[in-house]
Design a protein around this motif. Structure first.
Motif, PDB file in Angstrom:
ATOM      1  N   GLY A  23       3.351   7.531  -1.058  1.00 40.05           N
ATOM      2  CA  GLY A  23       2.680   7.562   0.234  1.00 40.05           C
ATOM      3  C   GLY A  23       2.407   6.146   0.706  1.00 40.05           C
ATOM      4  O   GLY A  23       2.783   5.166   0.056  1.00 40.05           O
ATOM      5  N   SER A  24       1.727   6.034   1.839  1.00 32.64           N
ATOM      6  CA  SER A  24       1.450   4.705   2.396  1.00 32.64           C
ATOM      7  C   SER A  24       0.124   4.128   1.914  1.00 32.64           C
ATOM      8  O   SER A  24      -0.129   2.940   2.100  1.00 32.64           O
ATOM      9  CB  SER A  24       1.452   4.782   3.928  1.00 32.64           C
ATOM     10  OG  SER A  24       0.471   5.699   4.384  1.00 32.64           O
ATOM     11  N   ALA A  25      -0.736   4.942   1.294  1.00 35.67           N
ATOM     12  CA  ALA A  25      -2.005   4.424   0.776  1.00 35.67           C
ATOM     13  C   ALA A  25      -1.755   3.515  -0.421  1.00 35.67           C
ATOM     14  O   ALA A  25      -0.809   3.723  -1.195  1.00 35.67           O
ATOM     15  CB  ALA A  25      -2.927   5.574   0.385  1.00 35.67           C
ATOM     16  N   ALA A  26      -2.629   2.534  -0.590  1.00 37.12           N
ATOM     17  CA  ALA A  26      -2.412   1.511  -1.610  1.00 37.12           C
ATOM     18  C   ALA A  26      -2.540   2.041  -3.030  1.00 37.12           C
ATOM     19  O   ALA A  26      -2.026   1.417  -3.962  1.00 37.12           O
ATOM     20  CB  ALA A  26      -3.398   0.359  -1.400  1.00 37.12           C
ATOM     21  N   ASP A  27      -3.206   3.177  -3.222  1.00 35.68           N
ATOM     22  CA  ASP A  27      -3.394   3.686  -4.578  1.00 35.68           C
ATOM     23  C   ASP A  27      -2.265   4.605  -5.037  1.00 35.68           C
ATOM     24  O   ASP A  27      -2.354   5.211  -6.104  1.00 35.68           O
ATOM     25  CB  ASP A  27      -4.738   4.410  -4.699  1.00 35.68           C
ATOM     26  CG  ASP A  27      -4.853   5.578  -3.733  1.00 35.68           C
ATOM     27  OD1 ASP A  27      -3.995   5.706  -2.837  1.00 35.68           O
ATOM     28  OD2 ASP A  27      -5.804   6.374  -3.868  1.00 35.68           O
ATOM     29  N   ASN A  28      -1.206   4.731  -4.253  1.00 28.87           N
ATOM     30  CA  ASN A  28      -0.038   5.500  -4.689  1.00 28.87           C
ATOM     31  C   ASN A  28       0.755   4.715  -5.729  1.00 28.87           C
ATOM     32  O   ASN A  28       0.676   3.493  -5.797  1.00 28.87           O
ATOM     33  CB  ASN A  28       0.864   5.835  -3.494  1.00 28.87           C
ATOM     34  CG  ASN A  28       0.289   6.932  -2.623  1.00 28.87           C
ATOM     35  OD1 ASN A  28       0.289   8.096  -2.987  1.00 28.87           O
ATOM     36  ND2 ASN A  28      -0.212   6.539  -1.456  1.00 28.87           N
ATOM     37  N   ASP A  29       1.535   5.426  -6.520  1.00 27.43           N
ATOM     38  CA  ASP A  29       2.393   4.752  -7.492  1.00 27.43           C
ATOM     39  C   ASP A  29       3.540   4.036  -6.800  1.00 27.43           C
ATOM     40  O   ASP A  29       3.915   2.930  -7.192  1.00 27.43           O
ATOM     41  CB  ASP A  29       2.941   5.772  -8.499  1.00 27.43           C
ATOM     42  CG  ASP A  29       1.837   6.542  -9.194  1.00 27.43           C
ATOM     43  OD1 ASP A  29       0.926   5.894  -9.736  1.00 27.43           O
ATOM     44  OD2 ASP A  29       1.882   7.787  -9.175  1.00 27.43           O
ATOM     45  N   LEU A  30       4.102   4.664  -5.779  1.00 27.17           N
ATOM     46  CA  LEU A  30       5.144   4.047  -4.953  1.00 27.17           C
ATOM     47  C   LEU A  30       4.626   4.017  -3.522  1.00 27.17           C
ATOM     48  O   LEU A  30       4.397   5.063  -2.914  1.00 27.17           O
ATOM     49  CB  LEU A  30       6.448   4.844  -5.040  1.00 27.17           C
ATOM     50  CG  LEU A  30       7.606   4.369  -4.158  1.00 27.17           C
ATOM     51  CD1 LEU A  30       7.936   2.907  -4.425  1.00 27.17           C
ATOM     52  CD2 LEU A  30       8.833   5.246  -4.362  1.00 27.17           C
ATOM     53  N   VAL A  31       4.422   2.815  -3.001  1.00 29.43           N
ATOM     54  CA  VAL A  31       3.826   2.647  -1.677  1.00 29.43           C
ATOM     55  C   VAL A  31       4.922   2.383  -0.650  1.00 29.43           C
ATOM     56  O   VAL A  31       5.751   1.481  -0.820  1.00 29.43           O
ATOM     57  CB  VAL A  31       2.806   1.488  -1.678  1.00 29.43           C
ATOM     58  CG1 VAL A  31       2.200   1.307  -0.299  1.00 29.43           C
ATOM     59  CG2 VAL A  31       1.717   1.742  -2.718  1.00 29.43           C
ATOM     60  N   LEU A  32       4.928   3.201   0.408  1.00 30.19           N
ATOM     61  CA  LEU A  32       5.833   3.024   1.535  1.00 30.19           C
ATOM     62  C   LEU A  32       5.027   2.570   2.743  1.00 30.19           C
ATOM     63  O   LEU A  32       3.804   2.702   2.773  1.00 30.19           O
ATOM     64  CB  LEU A  32       6.570   4.338   1.848  1.00 30.19           C
ATOM     65  CG  LEU A  32       7.349   4.980   0.691  1.00 30.19           C
ATOM     66  CD1 LEU A  32       8.005   6.277   1.160  1.00 30.19           C
ATOM     67  CD2 LEU A  32       8.392   4.033   0.129  1.00 30.19           C
ATOM     68  N   SER A  33       5.691   2.074   3.739  1.00 30.21           N
ATOM     69  CA  SER A  33       4.997   1.607   4.938  1.00 30.21           C
ATOM     70  C   SER A  33       4.433   2.796   5.709  1.00 30.21           C
ATOM     71  O   SER A  33       4.890   3.935   5.581  1.00 30.21           O
ATOM     72  CB  SER A  33       5.948   0.801   5.826  1.00 30.21           C
ATOM     73  OG  SER A  33       6.930   1.657   6.385  1.00 30.21           O
ATOM     74  N   THR A  34       3.423   2.522   6.544  1.00 25.68           N
ATOM     75  CA  THR A  34       2.778   3.587   7.314  1.00 25.68           C
ATOM     76  C   THR A  34       3.726   4.211   8.332  1.00 25.68           C
ATOM     77  O   THR A  34       3.508   5.346   8.757  1.00 25.68           O
ATOM     78  CB  THR A  34       1.539   3.044   8.041  1.00 25.68           C
ATOM     79  OG1 THR A  34       1.913   1.912   8.834  1.00 25.68           O
ATOM     80  CG2 THR A  34       0.472   2.637   7.044  1.00 25.68           C
TER      81      THR A  34
END
Length: 255
Positions: A23-34
């Protein structure tokens, strides 16, 4: 799991845990753009079936191999996952050349077939028989964009099913479970992709027989063993005898 980002300079993403949050939230394991994903977009979990994709409630639609997924889907190495304009290729963590050799088939040159999942041949089952070639000179054509030409061959060698590129495309490499290959031994469930074409190998005869573990015979339990240690039985007998003696004395005195 290795994730390769198509049409992006982003490095491959490696993950070995049983759950992956994207997801786009910083606490995801894989961060994508919003612009590509919701704060909590999807989750991939590992269980006895393999990789299971779950689309989270706040997310927009997710695509697997260009097909929309609204809630859940089973994933396999070689699948293309699309979130917004981000395309991610799921690859096996171990390359086909590094994995353990497949067990010998139950019957030499067992029944095997390619099941087409995508492309012009989608929905068809292509029997391999003694050998199969796909491409301009094969039994089945492989249409590629921009007039590209490629062909591949499958054949048996020492009771092992081999895949090789007979004619390579400069733009669309032959991939096995998401990894580019030239020549490799196949295993049941392998996914082959070449441009828009996707195939899964069905070969039940190559699958190892499940191990049969003999069950241990139940241990016979004697009634006195079930009641507890043998010492407890003697105390019960003595107590019963004392009670019987006491009752006899009371009756004798009374009469």
């Amino acid at each position: 799991m290795r994730i390769e980002f198509f049409h992006s300079a982003r490095e491959d993403f490696l993950w070995a845990e049983p759950q992956l949050r994207i997801g786009s939230a910083a606490d995801n394991d894989l961060v994508l753009s919003t612009t590509q994903a919701a704060p909590r977009h999807l989750r991939i979990e590992q269980d006895n079936r393999g990789w299971v994709l779950q689309v989270l409630p706040s997310a927009t639609r997710v695509y697997v191999n260009a097909r929309p997924v609204r809630e859940r889907a089973l994933l396999r190495p070689g699948d293309m996952l699309s979130v917004g304009d981000c395309r991610m290729l799921l690859r096996a963590a171990v390359s086909p050349e590094q994995r353990e050799a497949a067990p010998a088939p139950v019957q030499a040159r067992c029944t095997a077939a390619l099941r087409a999942l995508a492309g012009a041949l989608s929905g068809r089952v292509l029997p391999i028989g003694d050998g199969l070639e796909l491409g301009p000179y094969g039994r089945y054509p492989l249409e590629l964009p921009q007039g590209e030409v490629a062909s591949l061959k499958l054949g048996w060698q020492d009771d092992c099913l081999m895949l090789e590129t007979a004619q390579a495309s400069m733009t669309y490499p032959l991939r096995l479970n998401g990894v580019p290959v030239q020549r490799v031994a196949l295993q049941p469930g392998d996914q082959l992709s070449l441009g828009p074409h996707r195939f899964v190998l069905d070969a039940p005869g190559m699958e190892a027989e499940p191990a049969i573990v003999p069950s241990e015979p139940p241990t016979s339990i004697l009634p006195e063993d079930a009641a507890g240690p043998r010492g407890e039985m003697w105390w019960l007998i003595v107590t019963a005898a004392v009670l019987a003696l006491g009752i006899a004395l009371v009756l004798w005195i009374r009469f």
